[in-house]
Design a protein around this motif. Sequence first.
Motif, PDB file in Angstrom:
ATOM      1  N   ASN A   2       0.835  -1.219   0.000  1.00 29.76           N
ATOM      2  CA  ASN A   2       0.000   0.000   0.000  1.00 29.76           C
ATOM      3  C   ASN A   2       0.862   1.258   0.000  1.00 29.76           C
ATOM      4  O   ASN A   2       0.632   2.201   0.767  1.00 29.76           O
ATOM      5  N   ARG A   3       1.874   1.241  -0.864  1.00 32.85           N
ATOM      6  CA  ARG A   3       2.805   2.381  -0.930  1.00 32.85           C
ATOM      7  C   ARG A   3       2.966   2.850  -2.359  1.00 32.85           C
ATOM      8  O   ARG A   3       2.830   2.075  -3.303  1.00 32.85           O
ATOM      9  N   ALA A   4       3.296   4.129  -2.509  1.00 28.59           N
ATOM     10  CA  ALA A   4       3.595   4.665  -3.836  1.00 28.59           C
ATOM     11  C   ALA A   4       4.881   4.039  -4.360  1.00 28.59           C
ATOM     12  O   ALA A   4       5.821   3.782  -3.597  1.00 28.59           O
ATOM     13  N   ALA A   5       4.920   3.783  -5.651  1.00 31.64           N
ATOM     14  CA  ALA A   5       6.133   3.297  -6.321  1.00 31.64           C
ATOM     15  C   ALA A   5       5.961   3.610  -7.801  1.00 31.64           C
ATOM     16  O   ALA A   5       4.839   3.772  -8.281  1.00 31.64           O
ATOM     17  N   PHE A   6       7.054   3.695  -8.501  1.00 31.96           N
ATOM     18  CA  PHE A   6       7.005   4.035  -9.923  1.00 31.96           C
ATOM     19  C   PHE A   6       7.963   3.122 -10.682  1.00 31.96           C
ATOM     20  O   PHE A   6       8.780   2.439 -10.088  1.00 31.96           O
ATOM     21  N   TRP A   7       7.828   3.140 -12.002  1.00 32.05           N
ATOM     22  CA  TRP A   7       8.739   2.304 -12.795  1.00 32.05           C
ATOM     23  C   TRP A   7       9.145   3.037 -14.062  1.00 32.05           C
ATOM     24  O   TRP A   7       8.481   3.999 -14.481  1.00 32.05           O
ATOM     25  N   SER A   8      10.199   2.548 -14.645  1.00 31.42           N
ATOM     26  CA  SER A   8      10.748   3.191 -15.821  1.00 31.42           C
ATOM     27  C   SER A   8      11.597   2.169 -16.579  1.00 31.42           C
ATOM     28  O   SER A   8      11.778   1.048 -16.105  1.00 31.42           O
ATOM     29  N   GLU A   9      12.081   2.544 -17.764  1.00 25.17           N
ATOM     30  CA  GLU A   9      12.924   1.581 -18.481  1.00 25.17           C
ATOM     31  C   GLU A   9      14.048   2.252 -19.269  1.00 25.17           C
ATOM     32  O   GLU A   9      13.895   3.364 -19.759  1.00 25.17           O
ATOM     33  N   LEU A  10      15.145   1.541 -19.333  1.00 30.07           N
ATOM     34  CA  LEU A  10      16.264   1.923 -20.179  1.00 30.07           C
ATOM     35  C   LEU A  10      16.064   1.296 -21.553  1.00 30.07           C
ATOM     36  O   LEU A  10      15.447   0.225 -21.619  1.00 30.07           O
ATOM     37  N   PRO A  11      16.528   1.834 -22.667  1.00 29.58           N
ATOM     38  CA  PRO A  11      17.386   3.004 -22.722  1.00 29.58           C
ATOM     39  C   PRO A  11      16.638   4.344 -22.709  1.00 29.58           C
ATOM     40  O   PRO A  11      17.272   5.387 -22.597  1.00 29.58           O
ATOM     41  N   GLU A  12      15.287   4.343 -22.788  1.00 29.43           N
ATOM     42  CA  GLU A  12      14.553   5.608 -22.859  1.00 29.43           C
ATOM     43  C   GLU A  12      14.874   6.531 -21.682  1.00 29.43           C
ATOM     44  O   GLU A  12      14.984   7.748 -21.837  1.00 29.43           O
ATOM     45  N   PHE A  13      15.052   5.953 -20.498  1.00 32.33           N
ATOM     46  CA  PHE A  13      15.397   6.708 -19.288  1.00 32.33           C
ATOM     47  C   PHE A  13      16.541   7.692 -19.568  1.00 32.33           C
ATOM     48  O   PHE A  13      16.541   8.827 -19.084  1.00 32.33           O
ATOM     49  N   ASP A  14      17.512   7.225 -20.359  1.00 31.05           N
ATOM     50  CA  ASP A  14      18.721   8.025 -20.598  1.00 31.05           C
ATOM     51  C   ASP A  14      18.476   9.217 -21.508  1.00 31.05           C
ATOM     52  O   ASP A  14      19.382  10.031 -21.722  1.00 31.05           O
ATOM     53  N   HIS A  15      17.266   9.319 -22.063  1.00 33.63           N
ATOM     54  CA  HIS A  15      16.977  10.392 -23.010  1.00 33.63           C
ATOM     55  C   HIS A  15      16.081  11.464 -22.416  1.00 33.63           C
ATOM     56  O   HIS A  15      15.667  12.378 -23.132  1.00 33.63           O
ATOM     57  N   ASN A  16      15.738  11.356 -21.155  1.00 37.85           N
ATOM     58  CA  ASN A  16      14.904  12.371 -20.497  1.00 37.85           C
ATOM     59  C   ASN A  16      14.989  12.246 -18.977  1.00 37.85           C
ATOM     60  O   ASN A  16      15.467  13.131 -18.299  1.00 37.85           O
ATOM     61  N   GLU A  17      14.586  11.102 -18.452  1.00 37.14           N
ATOM     62  CA  GLU A  17      14.467  10.948 -17.000  1.00 37.14           C
ATOM     63  C   GLU A  17      15.787  11.171 -16.269  1.00 37.14           C
ATOM     64  O   GLU A  17      15.805  11.620 -15.112  1.00 37.14           O
ATOM     65  N   ILE A  18      16.866  10.865 -16.923  1.00 38.15           N
ATOM     66  CA  ILE A  18      18.184  10.998 -16.303  1.00 38.15           C
ATOM     67  C   ILE A  18      18.438  12.437 -15.822  1.00 38.15           C
ATOM     68  O   ILE A  18      19.192  12.659 -14.874  1.00 38.15           O
ATOM     69  N   GLU A  19      17.747  13.413 -16.445  1.00 36.83           N
ATOM     70  CA  GLU A  19      17.903  14.811 -16.039  1.00 36.83           C
ATOM     71  C   GLU A  19      17.128  15.139 -14.769  1.00 36.83           C
ATOM     72  O   GLU A  19      17.315  16.198 -14.195  1.00 36.83           O
TER      73      GLU A  19
END
Length: 325
Positions: free
Chosen positions: A221-238
């Motif tokens: 019952n907690r907040a959590a998020f997910w993401s994926e490489l390589p797309e992460f390196d083109h925006n989220e990394i900032e």
Amino acid sequence: MNLDLDSTGQLGEIRDLPVHLSDALWRVESASIAPSRSAGLAICGMGGSGVGASLAIGVLGERAQRPVVALRGYSLPAWVGEDWTVLLSSYSGNTEETLACWDAAASTRRIVVSTGGELVERAREARVPVIPLPGGFQPRAAVGYATVVALEVAALCGAAASLREEVEGAAALLPSLVDAVDGEARELAAVLKDCVPVFCGAGLTAPVAYRWKCQVNENANRAAFWSELPEFDHNEIEGWGDRSVLAPVFLEDAQAPDRIRRRFDLTADVIGGAHRVTTRGETPTERLMSLVLLGDLVSFHLAVNDGTDPVAIPALQRLKAELCD
Ligand code: PA5
């Protein structure tokens, strides 16, 4: 650990994952569904009944010979035509989005996987094959079933070769890993105690990152998020300058291509570090399932460490009840 909190034995169900894999193979076989070549396979299901489709697509990877898509909603795209197979997946058989897809898929070849409910009633009436699931689980605890059924139906409709031997191999390997994986899960759960985790995968492990997020949401019952490489390196990394309570957790495949491994190393460095876990086993099914097991155990330990019964999903149940009013 206070196991009294686990009022319905969720820990046992998580640890039984290898048994579920074998039983799922048997259940598909017992349904005696005739093979037939389809243009593609669309798998409709929500939440715990939808994630197996994403995991199956991850296991297949480049081995899929025809499109296999996971759909989470009320409708099908126009390109899912009458030459497609549609697998309707709902543990309860009463999920409104999946029932809407049942109607939308009327002109396709339909197959149902469920424990009962309205979906099975409709399937029986329309003489549509049903792969029966065992009752008594939380839908999310039946992930092994949902994944294997999706893989086997993909084989039955010619979208991929059967991975039966791989699944049997994973079912044989996992029991020897459970205790070590559980130890790692306890350590990671302790590290994530006061954090909002962001799980990040790549390729095979991308849908596992999504699974981890969902399990932390529902079990802890907690907040959590997910993401994926390589797309992460083109925006989220900032976006990781101010980490505040966010904790990146990288889910890495021991057999990932060199460029992806390099990206995980560099990305961890650039964002100031990450918790990192790696697959165990050899085949894609073994590797993916080893991380599913780890994530399920992490979410379980996060729950009990917080004093939360991992079975409880009060917000989800409230919303479903209010939708029925
Ligand atoms: O884990 C859960 O209980 C949910 O995510 C359900 O799986 C989701 O709401 C869909 O219900 P069902 O699996 O019965 O179709």
